[in-house]
Write a protein that holds these residues in place. Structure first.
Motif, PDB file in Angstrom:
ATOM      1  N   SER A  93      25.247 -18.831   0.026  1.00  0.00           N
ATOM      2  CA  SER A  93      25.599 -17.946  -1.086  1.00  0.00           C
ATOM      3  C   SER A  93      26.982 -17.336  -0.845  1.00  0.00           C
ATOM      4  CB  SER A  93      24.552 -16.849  -1.261  1.00  0.00           C
ATOM      5  OG  SER A  93      24.467 -16.054  -0.111  1.00  0.00           O
ATOM      6  N   ASP A 201      24.694  -8.813  -4.074  1.00  0.00           N
ATOM      7  CA  ASP A 201      24.282  -9.805  -3.083  1.00  0.00           C
ATOM      8  C   ASP A 201      22.859  -9.473  -2.612  1.00  0.00           C
ATOM      9  OD1 ASP A 201      23.903 -11.482  -0.993  1.00  0.00           O
ATOM     10  OD2 ASP A 201      25.651 -10.836   0.171  1.00  0.00           O
ATOM     11  N   TYR A 204      18.454 -10.137   0.741  1.00  0.00           N
ATOM     12  CA  TYR A 204      17.162  -9.778   1.346  1.00  0.00           C
ATOM     13  C   TYR A 204      16.102  -9.460   0.288  1.00  0.00           C
ATOM     14  CZ  TYR A 204      20.204  -9.973   5.273  1.00  0.00           C
ATOM     15  OH  TYR A 204      21.108 -10.447   6.192  1.00  0.00           O
ATOM     16  N   SER A 237      19.898 -16.499  -1.489  1.00  0.00           N
ATOM     17  CA  SER A 237      19.770 -17.842  -0.916  1.00  0.00           C
ATOM     18  C   SER A 237      18.471 -17.938  -0.139  1.00  0.00           C
ATOM     19  CB  SER A 237      20.952 -18.158   0.005  1.00  0.00           C
ATOM     20  OG  SER A 237      20.801 -17.486   1.240  1.00  0.00           O
ATOM     21  N   SER A 239      18.558 -18.975   2.915  1.00  0.00           N
ATOM     22  CA  SER A 239      18.994 -19.073   4.319  1.00  0.00           C
ATOM     23  C   SER A 239      17.993 -18.426   5.267  1.00  0.00           C
ATOM     24  CB  SER A 239      20.356 -18.407   4.495  1.00  0.00           C
ATOM     25  OG  SER A 239      21.334 -19.155   3.833  1.00  0.00           O
ATOM     26  N   LYS A 240      17.416 -17.292   4.869  1.00  0.00           N
ATOM     27  CA  LYS A 240      16.465 -16.613   5.749  1.00  0.00           C
ATOM     28  C   LYS A 240      15.057 -16.707   5.174  1.00  0.00           C
ATOM     29  CE  LYS A 240      20.133 -14.075   7.676  1.00  0.00           C
ATOM     30  NZ  LYS A 240      21.189 -13.185   7.235  1.00  0.00           N
TER      31      LYS A 240
HETATM   32  C1  LIG Z   1      24.238  -9.459   2.866  1.00  0.00           C
HETATM   33  C2  LIG Z   1      24.363 -10.902   3.220  1.00  0.00           C
HETATM   34  N1  LIG Z   1      24.822 -11.771   2.308  1.00  0.00           N
HETATM   35  C3  LIG Z   1      24.960 -13.084   2.581  1.00  0.00           C
HETATM   36  C4  LIG Z   1      24.632 -13.580   3.821  1.00  0.00           C
HETATM   37  C5  LIG Z   1      24.841 -15.039   4.086  1.00  0.00           C
HETATM   38  O1  LIG Z   1      24.139 -15.758   3.154  1.00  0.00           O
HETATM   39  P1  LIG Z   1      24.215 -17.336   3.038  1.00  0.00           P
HETATM   40  O2  LIG Z   1      23.586 -17.902   4.262  1.00  0.00           O
HETATM   41  O3  LIG Z   1      23.462 -17.636   1.809  1.00  0.00           O
HETATM   42  O4  LIG Z   1      25.667 -17.717   2.923  1.00  0.00           O
HETATM   43  C6  LIG Z   1      24.146 -12.713   4.814  1.00  0.00           C
HETATM   44  C7  LIG Z   1      23.825 -13.205   6.154  1.00  0.00           C
HETATM   45  O5  LIG Z   1      23.714 -12.474   7.110  1.00  0.00           O
HETATM   46  C8  LIG Z   1      24.013 -11.342   4.498  1.00  0.00           C
HETATM   47  O6  LIG Z   1      23.565 -10.450   5.400  1.00  0.00           O
END
Ligand SMILES: Cc1ncc(COP(=O)(O)O)c(C=O)c1O
Length: 407
Positions: A93, A201, A204, A237, A239-240
């Motif tokens: 993202s 963003d 979480y 995303s 991602s986590k």
């Molecule tokens: C607030 C925030 N936005 C975006 C990301 C990264 O997201 P992505 O893996 O989708 O690029 C993180 C990762 O730590 C994050 O803490």
């Protein structure tokens, strides 16, 4: 010797023992642990040779820059908006944020500035630094960024073109914005100069450490009422959720705004990885399944957060040495030392083999004006490694504080 001097000597002796222990521990980045990644191994092979969508699209082929409909729907459910407002990107993202800003630069013109609630996410600040966008800090309250300050700033300066927000379980403080804050955000573009965007963003969105988790009011619902949906850019995303390095990402904005961004993207990509999008919708299906999956993450990481908080409380509680957050979700604990000590503490810990995010990283330009904030990322190390790292960390915090007081 006074009690404080005795304690200082005791801590120094303890610290010297850590120096000899040759530790190599890392609390820097908010990465999922291997066990968390293992929760999604089923993604591999889940398609079983079937690549066709119901509408006849072959996901292995070119095209579909906004993503497959099933994945757009999933993203819209996570971000609480409509599928037509949602697109699906690659595994980051952050990359969508970067390219969205890139596509707005011509419209914004010279001298664009961004508001940055602090402490915040270092990679947001890195994007601004890369594009030479001046960053102006805004204080956080328990309800989110200070909206009165923000409204005053955007009204006074039409060159303020954006604001970074992590509205749920904020990185690093763990705050979730209140309903009133979300409503104020929906009206903000009307007060700001032309082209102003809210970067929401929601990294979480589904990462609760408690059951039930915090509720974030829907910004898009409020923005549609206020007619500001094209100034809202929401991100998330997996991602986590699944694989940090091989997930899918989502961006949602008003339909007009999405058309402009799609045009910009089409000069650099024919389409993102639709095979991975299909894997993800087969695996995650819908919000019920996402929540059930996230509960498994919670089972793995909650004991780590509890342990860190316990160590902090046992070693530092009631001593007027530091304050810290007790997040209900997300990936971080944010700790504030006495003014001026954060850099020294991070250095002490590093010398004893415990790596922390550099002090200052949570502020634009890497400069924490009070030099107090330290971000702790408990998810990646094993519980026993984390325990060792925290023993070193709390010793460093107390030692540095006493050294500063006693000289
Ligand atoms: C607030 C925030 N936005 C975006 C990301 C990264 O997201 P992505 O893996 O989708 O690029 C993180 C990762 O730590 C994050 O803490």
């Amino acid at each position: 010797m006074s009690n404080a001097n005795e304690r200082q000597a005791e801590l120094q002796a303890q610290y010297d023992r850590y120096l000899e222990a040759d530790l190599k521990l890392d609390l820097t980045r908010g990465k999922p642990s291997t066990e968390q990644l293992d929760l999604s191994n089923e993604l591999d092979g889940i398609l079983g040779g079937f690549y066709m969508l119901q509408d006849g699209t072959d996901v292995r082929n070119y095209g579909g820059i906004l993503g497959i409909p099933e994945a757009r729907k999933l993203g819209s459910e996570i971000l609480e908006c409509r599928p037509e407002q949602t697109m699906v990107g690659g595994n980051s993202s952050l990359n969508l944020m970067y390219t969205f800003i890139d596509h707005k630069l011509t419209e914004w013109g010279e001298g664009a500035k961004f508001l940055c609630p602090v402490p915040g996410y270092d990679r947001h600040f890195a994007i601004c630094a890369h594009f030479d966008i001046e960053m102006l800090t805004v204080p956080m309250t328990d309800d989110g960024p200070d909206m009165a300050v923000i409204e005053e700033m955007v009204t006074a300066d039409p060159n303020i073109k954006g604001i970074w927000c992590v509205p749920k379980y904020s990185n690093p403080t763990g705050h979730t914005y209140s309903k009133e804050t979300v409503q104020a955000f929906a009206g903000l573009p009307r007060k700001a100069g032309p082209g102003f965007c809210i970067f929401w963003d929601n990294a979480y969105a589904v990462h609760d450490l408690e059951e039930p988790g915090d509720t974030l009011h829907s910004l898009m619902t409020e923005a549609e009422k206020a007619g500001t949906q094209d100034s809202v850019v929401m991100l998330a995303s997996t991602s986590k959720v699944t694989f940090a390095g091989a997930g899918i990402s989502f961006l949602a904005t008003g339909e007009n705004s999405l058309k402009g961004y799609e045009k910009f993207l089409s000069s650099q990509v024919i389409g993102f990885d639709k095979v991975n999008q299909l894997r993800h919708v087969r695996f995650l299906e819908d919000m019920d399944k996402v929540r059930a999956h996230m509960a498994k993450h919670r089972d793995l990481i909650k004991p780590k957060f509890d342990m860190v908080l316990n160590k902090l409380e046992t070693a530092l509680g009631g001593k007027d040495i530091a304050t810290w957050t007790s997040p209900r979700g997300g990936y971080f604990i944010s700790l504030d030392t006495k003014p001026g000590l954060a850099t020294g503490i991070v250095e002490l810990a590093a010398n004893a083999g415990v790596k922390l995010t550099p002090a200052g990283a949570t502020f634009p330009y890497g400069k924490d004006p009070e030099n107090t904030n330290i971000r702790i990322a408990p998810t990646y190390p094993s519980l026993s490694e984390l325990e060792k790292a925290m023993d070193v960390f709390v010793t460093c915090v107390e030692l540095a504080t006493l050294n500063a007081e006693l000289g």
